[in-house]
Design an enzyme around this catalytic site. Structure first.
Site, mmCIF file in Angstrom:
data_model
loop_
_atom_site.group_PDB
_atom_site.id
_atom_site.type_symbol
_atom_site.label_atom_id
_atom_site.label_comp_id
_atom_site.label_asym_id
_atom_site.label_seq_id
_atom_site.Cartn_x
_atom_site.Cartn_y
_atom_site.Cartn_z
ATOM 1 N N GLU A 1 0.925 -1.050 -0.049
ATOM 2 C CA GLU A 1 -0.133 0.039 -0.058
ATOM 3 C C GLU A 1 0.900 1.309 0.179
ATOM 4 O O GLU A 1 1.878 1.265 0.694
ATOM 5 C CB GLU A 1 -0.779 0.045 1.234
ATOM 6 C CG GLU A 1 -2.029 -1.039 1.340
ATOM 7 C CD GLU A 1 -2.673 -0.996 2.604
ATOM 8 O OE1 GLU A 1 -4.054 -1.517 2.540
ATOM 9 O OE2 GLU A 1 -2.060 -0.701 3.829
ATOM 10 N N CYS A 2 0.674 2.091 -0.997
ATOM 11 C CA CYS A 2 1.194 3.446 -1.023
ATOM 12 C C CYS A 2 2.743 3.468 -0.968
ATOM 13 O O CYS A 2 3.428 3.228 -1.834
ATOM 14 C CB CYS A 2 0.590 4.339 0.122
ATOM 15 S SG CYS A 2 0.721 6.261 -0.133
ATOM 16 N N GLY A 3 3.231 3.655 0.391
ATOM 17 C CA GLY A 3 4.639 3.755 0.460
ATOM 18 C C GLY A 3 5.308 2.263 -0.038
ATOM 19 O O GLY A 3 6.428 2.302 -0.509
#
Length: 468
Positions: free
Chosen positions: A338-340
């Site tokens: 997720e994301c990072g």
């Protein structure tokens, strides 16, 4: 027989962001803990940073409550399960008390207050105002009469005379007690006044800041009155089903899922980690920043959000970890990011004209913007094959990213989510997929997407079988 939610509880809210509610919520939590009370902390909304501070103050995990992506029944069940043996639950709101996603105030702090039957302590920024604060509080009382505003904390008070007229005005016109009055603070009074912007694992002064917040609450807030307000919460009925089903996996049968958790990757909902364990996995925590390699016996990897850009050089220099992960991904190791975590799986991060190589599992180069590129709730529909979700599944989550796509060597067909609400990755799509790797900008909560954890564990279990 129905069980009831009877735990003393309250919500700390304000008229807007930046009014001081984080300091008040963290301070109350830490001060009550100092009195040997068992405090259950909660954060309204999808925030990870405030939740991290509340967890540090309470000494236990802080759980998120959000009516956008968590239906009412599992939300109440989570609250009930995590408050069974506590003395008080302290819930920090977000933004203003009535701020939500629509004109009806859905997803607002007031919505949570009504759902939980929790009285509200309203934190007021009193800068350059006196009697007008009484008019504002009166308006809040009239705006939604389902909400019980049980007490007021005055913040940024200029002096004793200022406090006296504020206190007298509010108590006279509104009939609500002022339970605290916090003066304007200096750096000497409080080492970090921007807690909501700084994750706790990144700074050594975190415990010092918690101690200072507790002292502020002990000096300036009537904690006995706070407990009295919490004891006036309205009883709520707990859902019939309050515990998730437990997996039959046991002992050596349980797949081992690695979770990347360090100062670069730290944004995880406790519910998500617990859901993986409940679904039958054993978790082991690893650091892409510090660990030379991944453990030999893992069957999956969960890469959460965080700030890989602030650790770009360290992540890039750790070639052994990056290259091993890339090789394992080619061998169908299940990876959910997720994301990072998505950024880490890309080709590189480019900052200040310097390229920092990442895992190169996906052909994308990332840059960093000064302002958020995507921020807010998301809704996506799964429309292509992938390891973890059935086609047609609706995913509700949130995104908060400063990263931007500089170059993308893939195509829309490599993205398995159609983004209905939110920025997504590119062209209103999200969810980069390759073999058993799935990465997206959207953050999901296990209570809002109950199929995620069992699917992750099932794919890890199948991968485990291939190694025998």
């Amino acid at each position: 027989m129905h069980e009831h939610i009877t735990c003393p509880r309250l919500i700390v809210s304000a008229l807007r962001g930046g009014a001081g509610k984080s300091t008040v919520a963290i301070g109350i939590t830490a001060a009550l803990r100092n009195q040997r009370k068992q405090v259950a902390p909660f954060k309204k909304g999808p925030d990870y940073i405030d939740a991290g501070w509340l967890s540090l103050a309470a000494g236990v995990p802080c759980y998120n409550l959000d009516t956008f992506f968590i239906p009412t029944e599992p939300l109440l069940a989570s609250f009930f399960n995590h408050t069974r043996i506590c003395d008080i639950a302290v819930i920090e709101g977000n933004r203003g008390l009535f701020d939500g996603i629509d004109i009806e105030g859905k997803t607002s702090t007031a919505d949570i207050a009504h759902t939980l039957g929790a009285p509200v302590i309203l934190c007021l920024d009193c800068t350059k105002t006196t009697r007008t604060c009484a008019a504002v509080v009166s308006g809040c009382m009239a705006f939604d009469q389902r909400i019980n505003i049980g007490g007021i904390v005055l913040n940024r008070v200029a002096g004793k005379r200022h406090e006296t007229i504020l206190r007298q005005s509010i108590e006279h016109y509104c009939g609500i007690p002022v339970v605290g009055s916090i003066p304007k603070l200096t750096a000497g009074d409080f080492p970090e006044r921007h807690m909501g912007l700084v994750p706790t694992p990144e700074h050594g002064w975190a415990h010092e800041a918690i101690t200072a917040a507790a002292q502020i609450a002990e000096r300036h807030i009537d904690l006995e009155a706070v407990m009295d307000i919490a004891n006036r919460a309205t009883e709520r009925t707990a859902p019939d089903t309050v515990l998730p089903p437990i997996s039959a996996n046991s002992g050596s049968n349980r797949p081992k899922i690695a979770v990347a958790r360090d100062s670069a990757f730290q944004f995880y909902y406790p519910d998500n980690l617990e859901a993986l364990e409940t679904a039958g996995a054993d978790l082991v925590f690893v650091s892409p920043v510090k660990d030379a390699t991944l453990p030999d016996d893992i069957d999956g990897l969960y890469l959460g959000g965080g700030f890989p850009e602030t650790h770009a050089r360290q992540l890039s220099d750790n070639q052994g970890f990056r290259q091993q992960l890339a090789q394992l991904a080619k061998q169908y190791l299940p990876v959910y990011a997720e994301c990072g975590g998505l950024i880490y799986l890309g080709k590189e991060i480019i900052m200040d004209n310097t390229a920092y190589p990442m895992c190169d599992i996906f052909p994308v180069s990332f840059g960093i913007s000064e302002k958020p590129v995507g921020h807010g709730y998301t809704i996506s529909t799964v429309d292509s094959d992938n390891p973890f979700f059935e086609i047609g599944t609706e995913l509700k989550g949130h995104e908060f990213r400063y990263s931007k796509i500089l170059t993308w060597g893939g195509k829309d067909a490599d993205l398995v989510f159609s983004t209905v609400r939110g920025k997504g990755f590119e062209n209103k799509r999200d969810g980069l997929c390759s073999r058993n790797v799935l990465a997206a900008y959207t953050h999901l909560h296990a209570l809002g997407t109950p199929s995620w954890a069992p699917a992750m564990v099932n794919v890890a279990q199948a991968y485990r079988q291939t190694k025998k």
